[in-house]
Design an enzyme around this catalytic site. Structure first.
Site, short mmCIF file in Angstrom:
data_model
loop_
_atom_site.label_atom_id
_atom_site.label_comp_id
_atom_site.label_asym_id
_atom_site.label_seq_id
_atom_site.Cartn_x
_atom_site.Cartn_y
_atom_site.Cartn_z
CD1 TRP A 165 -10.90 -2.21 3.79
CD2 TRP A 165 -10.26 -3.55 2.12
NE1 TRP A 165 -10.03 -3.14 4.30
CE2 TRP A 165 -9.62 -3.98 3.30
CE3 TRP A 165 -10.01 -4.26 0.94
CZ2 TRP A 165 -8.76 -5.06 3.35
CZ3 TRP A 165 -9.14 -5.34 0.99
CH2 TRP A 165 -8.54 -5.74 2.17
CG HIS A 166 -10.28 -4.01 -2.83
ND1 HIS A 166 -11.53 -4.21 -2.36
CD2 HIS A 166 -9.67 -5.23 -2.84
CE1 HIS A 166 -11.69 -5.49 -2.09
NE2 HIS A 166 -10.58 -6.14 -2.36
N GLY A 167 -8.56 0.37 -2.56
CA GLY A 167 -7.57 1.35 -2.98
C GLY A 167 -8.17 2.72 -3.17
#
Lengths: 469, 160
Positions: free
Chosen positions: A321-323
């Site tokens: 989700w963060h990258g």
């Protein structure tokens, strides 16, 4: 547009507030919706189309699911629900992971698929999770369907938390969309939240961020062990004050418009275990994953192997989700492993340890985690960690380390003081105390605003770290 | 009512098709390039006179332009060895096209500073500086001060 910009503070926000409080109650959501679309279009003129699609598509899906469920046609409702989830995740997946996927295919297979990587639409990870929470909750019957497109559009696009959260679940604001109450006291409280957030971002995060940037630019092999630790500590504080500053500003703006958003941070650097840390850091994201992934998978009410699987699934997704990069996946799995180890191996040992040892243990692991987070790739992350451990470092301590330490010592002390609840509680006593005390609190807020504005006038574009997610 | 729902459903599918068309359009017209910065740099450096230029590290990027190389996908900087030379080559691959404005601003500041330094006594240097090329193409930025600046730009555009 970002909150910590002169244009937002002196033009956009005053106009929106004026319009909001001048119009009759039934037009208030319209003001927020229009303002939010302008706010988003300011930085993303093309991607506003995605935002509008998301609003209309999920609005229609919600109505359809509700209708089929009401008619007892469960299969039809399920098909609509699955399609909505696929479309939302497909949109997020395409814009966020398509380049990453093709890059890896090109690496693994003997192919060279050419592709045009599209820039990531700002805030897509945040608003997609909000639309998903709505569709899932309507399907589960946890919330009533929203039949007013204006109200629904306001929920999805609300500019205070549109770009970097907190991720507001529909269930939490359902009632507030139509029955919220604005008051002078709430507005004042919101202003205080906003100013504290502004101070955290502009005065603390941006300043310590400069130290991190300088240290991160040092080529591998030229930094000493101490310099690397100072750099890591600088980032540890930068990301906390940057992100929690944004969340505080979002919560404050919400209050000004009569909304109550959930807290996103609870002094995470005072945590005494990794499990405790994740109860205090980015609370809205952890809650989302717990509610919509972890619990549906069985949570901890399953066999040990399944529980371990559940933790890994959630943390791999949290990382992704963060990258779209392997270092984020690694970062997620790193926490997955730590949480499993704490749950099954260290629980009793940790319980017996003195608080300060537990605190040191937590902070060390959190700081190591941030190395994976700030590094551009896994190789650089291990290179930096190596320097922190003395492998390939330019000695334990050099003149550069002394220089950074000497120049930032005071700043680090201020940052530590501002990371603990004691400081805030003392300040709150001033706010609530005698008239003379309240004046001190008021002067402090004015000072934060003046200093932050002075910094912003001379600053170049300095977005929040979480904008890239 | 069921008929209305069917119409609603049709609208939903039309929306999905419209989204796909929109994405198709973005992919067609998207200016963002996935070329590797190392490849772009290689092509550009081959097209110009590199005799006076040598590669610099991230600290030099910070010192000359005030930007942090780690904030970007990649940065290549070549500067002249002597303070009396103004030849320079900077290629930046952005993480997001939103960063373009800040980088452009930093480059213009650097250019103004250089022009100020050589104004009055360095006509050759000033000419080179005035003939610079600053080209922003999607997620790539090229800044070059060199007597073959135009050739560099051509190579740059071809590499994207």
């Amino acid at each position: 547009m970002i909150f910590s910009s002169v244009f937002f503070l002196f033009v956009f926000l005053p106009i929106v507030l004026l319009a909001y409080f001048l119009v009759p109650k039934k037009f208030k959501n319209a003001v927020i919706l229009i303002a939010s679309l302008v706010f988003y279009a300011w930085g993303e003129p093309v991607y506003i189309v995605l935002m509008m699609f998301s609003i209309v598509y999920n609005y229609i899906s919600g109505i359809e699911i509700d209708y089929w469920k009401g008619k007892g046609r469960v299969r039809q409702a399920k098909v609509t629900f699955i399609l909505a989830v696929v479309v939302n995740l497909g949109m997020l997946g395409f814009f966020k992971y398509y380049g990453f996927l093709l890059e890896n295919i090109n690496h693994i297979l003997p192919v060279d698929i050419s592709y045009k990587a599209l820039p990531l639409p700002i805030g897509i990870s945040f608003y997609t999770f909000q639309t998903l929470s709505y569709v899932i909750d309507v399907y589960r019957g946890n919330v009533k369907v929203q039949k007013n497109l204006l109200h629904f559009g306001t929920y999805i696009s609300m500019f205070p938390q549109l770009i970097a959260g907190p991720i507001v679940r529909y269930a939490d604001v359902e009632e507030q969309l139509t029955k919220r109450k604005e008051s002078l006291a709430k507005f004042g409280d919101g202003t205080a939240w906003f100013l504290r957030g502004l101070g955290k971002k502009v005065l603390l995060a941006n300043n310590i961020g400069m130290t991190f940037d300088t240290i991160a630019a040092i080529p591998t092999g030229e930094a000493s062990v101490l310099t690397a630790w100072i750099g890591c500590a600088a980032y540890t504080f930068q990301i906390y004050f940057d992100f929690s500053g944004y969340s505080d500003m979002a919560i404050g703006l919400g209050k000004m418009f009569g909304f109550e958003f959930m807290k996103n941070f609870e002094y995470p650097y005072t945590a005494t275990s990794i499990t405790d840390f994740w109860r205090r850091w980015h609370i809205s994201l952890s809650s989302w994953f717990r509610e919509y992934v972890y619990i549906p998978l069985g949570g901890n009410r399953v066999s040990v192997p399944k529980h371990i699987r559940n933790i890994f699934v959630v943390w791999m997704l949290t990382g992704l989700w963060h990258g779209a990069a392997w270092n984020f996946v690694f970062w997620g799995l790193y926490y997955g492993i730590l949480l499993i180890v704490e749950k099954y191996l260290l629980k009793d040992i940790l319980a017996r340890l003195p608080a300060f040892v537990k605190h040191i243990y937590t902070m060390l692991l959190v700081m190591i985690g941030w190395v994976f987070f700030f590094s551009p790739d896994i190789g650089s992350a291990f290179g930096y960690l190596g320097t922190m451990l003395g492998i390939g470092a330019n000695g334990f301590m050099d003149s550069m380390a002394v220089y950074y330490l000497y120049n930032n010592l005071l700043m680090f002390i201020v940052l530590i003081i501002c990371s603990v609840p004691y400081t805030y509680k003392r300040f709150l006593r001033l706010e609530m105390g005698k008239k003379s005390y309240r004046s001190i609190a008021m002067i402090s807020y004015i000072l934060i605003f003046v200093l932050a504005t002075a910094c912003l006038v001379n600053a170049t574009y300095n977005p929040f770290l979480y904008f890239r997610f | 009512m069921e008929k209305v729902m069917k119409c609603v459903s049709i609208v939903k599918y039309i929306l999905i098709v419209a989204l796909l068309v929109f994405i198709g359009g973005l992919l067609r017209n998207g200016e963002v390039s996935n070329s590797k910065i190392s490849k772009v740099t290689e092509n550009v450096t081959k097209s110009i006179d590199m005799e006076k230029l040598s590669e610099s590290d991230h600290r030099m990027v910070k010192r000359l332009y005030g930007i942090n190389a780690n904030d970007y996908e990649g940065v290549s900087l070549y500067v002249a060895g002597s303070n009396m030379e103004v030849e320079e080559l900077l290629i930046v691959k952005l993480k997001s096209t939103e960063q373009a404005e800040a980088v452009e601003e930093a480059i213009k500041k650097r250019l103004d500073k250089q022009l100020e330094s050589f104004e009055g006594y360095g006509p050759e240097q000033c000419k080179l500086l005035n003939d610079h090329v600053l080209d922003v193409r999607g997620n790539y930025i090229l800044y070059v001060v060199n007597n073959k600046a135009k050739a560099a730009d051509k190579a740059f555009q071809k590499s994207l």
